[in-house]
Scaffold this motif. Structure first.
Motif, PDB file in Angstrom:
ATOM      1  N   ALA A 135       0.830  -1.203   0.000  1.00  0.00           N
ATOM      2  CA  ALA A 135       0.000   0.000   0.000  1.00  0.00           C
ATOM      3  C   ALA A 135       0.865   1.254   0.000  1.00  0.00           C
ATOM      4  CB  ALA A 135      -0.934  -0.008   1.211  1.00  0.00           C
ATOM      5  N   ASN A 136       1.910   1.257   0.827  1.00  0.00           N
ATOM      6  CA  ASN A 136       2.808   2.414   0.856  1.00  0.00           C
ATOM      7  C   ASN A 136       3.508   2.609  -0.487  1.00  0.00           C
ATOM      8  OD1 ASN A 136       2.208   3.174   3.455  1.00  0.00           O
ATOM      9  ND2 ASN A 136       3.914   2.073   4.374  1.00  0.00           N
ATOM     10  N   GLN A 137       3.838   1.512  -1.146  1.00  0.00           N
ATOM     11  CA  GLN A 137       4.478   1.620  -2.464  1.00  0.00           C
ATOM     12  C   GLN A 137       3.516   2.237  -3.482  1.00  0.00           C
ATOM     13  OE1 GLN A 137       7.769   1.024  -3.086  1.00  0.00           O
ATOM     14  NE2 GLN A 137       7.241   2.058  -4.986  1.00  0.00           N
ATOM     15  N   GLN A 138       2.249   1.875  -3.415  1.00  0.00           N
ATOM     16  CA  GLN A 138       1.260   2.463  -4.319  1.00  0.00           C
ATOM     17  C   GLN A 138       1.147   3.974  -4.084  1.00  0.00           C
ATOM     18  OE1 GLN A 138      -2.163   0.062  -3.283  1.00  0.00           O
ATOM     19  NE2 GLN A 138      -1.972  -1.155  -5.154  1.00  0.00           N
ATOM     20  N   VAL A 139       1.194   4.367  -2.802  1.00  0.00           N
ATOM     21  CA  VAL A 139       1.119   5.794  -2.467  1.00  0.00           C
ATOM     22  C   VAL A 139       2.350   6.519  -3.000  1.00  0.00           C
ATOM     23  CG1 VAL A 139       1.078   7.446  -0.557  1.00  0.00           C
ATOM     24  CG2 VAL A 139      -0.369   5.419  -0.469  1.00  0.00           C
ATOM     25  N   LYS A 140       3.522   5.928  -2.827  1.00  0.00           N
ATOM     26  CA  LYS A 140       4.764   6.539  -3.324  1.00  0.00           C
ATOM     27  C   LYS A 140       4.738   6.668  -4.855  1.00  0.00           C
ATOM     28  CE  LYS A 140       7.994   5.079   0.320  1.00  0.00           C
ATOM     29  NZ  LYS A 140       7.462   5.982   1.250  1.00  0.00           N
ATOM     30  N   LYS A 146       3.137  12.546  -9.510  1.00  0.00           N
ATOM     31  CA  LYS A 146       2.623  13.879  -9.182  1.00  0.00           C
ATOM     32  C   LYS A 146       1.088  13.930  -9.167  1.00  0.00           C
ATOM     33  CE  LYS A 146       6.695  16.470 -10.564  1.00  0.00           C
ATOM     34  NZ  LYS A 146       7.483  15.976  -9.504  1.00  0.00           N
ATOM     35  N   GLN A 147       0.469  12.827  -8.745  1.00  0.00           N
ATOM     36  CA  GLN A 147      -0.990  12.810  -8.627  1.00  0.00           C
ATOM     37  C   GLN A 147      -1.451  13.214  -7.228  1.00  0.00           C
ATOM     38  OE1 GLN A 147      -2.164   8.899  -9.871  1.00  0.00           O
ATOM     39  NE2 GLN A 147      -1.909   9.359 -12.050  1.00  0.00           N
ATOM     40  N   ILE A 148      -0.532  13.167  -6.258  1.00  0.00           N
ATOM     41  CA  ILE A 148      -0.851  13.600  -4.895  1.00  0.00           C
ATOM     42  C   ILE A 148       0.304  14.453  -4.368  1.00  0.00           C
ATOM     43  CG2 ILE A 148      -2.301  11.601  -4.352  1.00  0.00           C
ATOM     44  CD1 ILE A 148       0.093  10.452  -2.786  1.00  0.00           C
ATOM     45  N   THR A 149       0.029  15.180  -3.266  1.00  0.00           N
ATOM     46  CA  THR A 149       1.078  16.013  -2.671  1.00  0.00           C
ATOM     47  C   THR A 149       1.829  15.206  -1.608  1.00  0.00           C
ATOM     48  OG1 THR A 149      -0.362  16.815  -0.914  1.00  0.00           O
ATOM     49  CG2 THR A 149      -0.362  18.063  -2.989  1.00  0.00           C
ATOM     50  N   GLU A 150       2.948  15.766  -1.139  1.00  0.00           N
ATOM     51  CA  GLU A 150       3.727  15.093  -0.099  1.00  0.00           C
ATOM     52  C   GLU A 150       2.949  15.002   1.206  1.00  0.00           C
ATOM     53  OE1 GLU A 150       7.639  16.747   0.379  1.00  0.00           O
ATOM     54  OE2 GLU A 150       8.158  16.393  -1.721  1.00  0.00           O
TER      55      GLU A 150
END
Length: 185
Positions: A135-140, A146-150
């Motif tokens: 799941a964390n890899q998908q978020v990264k 650049k689909q989400i912010t940090e």
């Protein structure tokens, strides 16, 4: 998008806990349970089928099971399946009824089974951690594209960590409950 990742992770973690519960049902405690023999496969006219499809399994008292095959010809096949299993039980046959007496567990055997329960619990925890990693890899990957912010990435990873902590606590609770059941005399 992020909610889908979290929901998927949560569902997969819940399945891991359910799989652990299912596995621990097969671990023999001092009490009789039909789940002890339901997974056994019986040779029935050339094909291996689950015991529950060829016989009725019932608990006759706290320390014994009764297996009644639906056809008289397969009594021998059911006996062979029980003897070949890792249960360490000897079937007693009277006509078409097979009786399994569960001896009381020794202290040594209880400790061995406790180790098995702990190992299964650790396997479930590893599976949950792998789900967290995925799941964390998908978020990264979303951050990299650049689909989400940090900030969204950090918040989502914290939420995934909370899910992981809760799931690992649930695994610990399941293992602890099974261990108490094992140690009860």
């Amino acid at each position: 998008m992020l909610n889908d990742i979290k929901k998927d992770a949560q569902a997969r973690m819940a399945k891991s806990i359910e799989a652990l519960r299912h596995t621990l049902v097969k671990v023999r405690t001092g009490r009789a349970s039909t789940a002890l023999v339901e997974h056994l496969r019986v040779n029935y006219y050339g094909s291996d089928v689950p015991l529950s499809q060829v016989a009725t399994v019932a608990i006759s008292d706290a320390r014994s099971l009764t297996i009644t095959p639906w056809e008289k010809q397969i009594v021998g096949a059911v006996e062979k399946a029980i003897l070949a299993s890792d249960l360490g039980l000897t079937p007693n046959t009277a006509g078409t009824t097979i009786r399994l007496n569960l001896p009381a567990l020794t202290e040594e055997r209880r400790k061995e089974l406790s180790k098995v329960v702990h190992a299964e619990g650790e396997d479930a925890k590893v599976a949950i951690r792998n789900i967290r990693r995925d799941a964390n890899q998908q978020v990264k990957d979303l951050l990299k594209d650049k689909q989400i912010t940090e900030d969204e990435e950090r918040r989502t990873e914290e939420e995934i960590q909370k899910l992981t902590d809760k799931s690992i606590k649930d695994v610990d609770d399941v293992v602890k409950a099974k261990e108490q059941e094992l140690m009860a005399v």
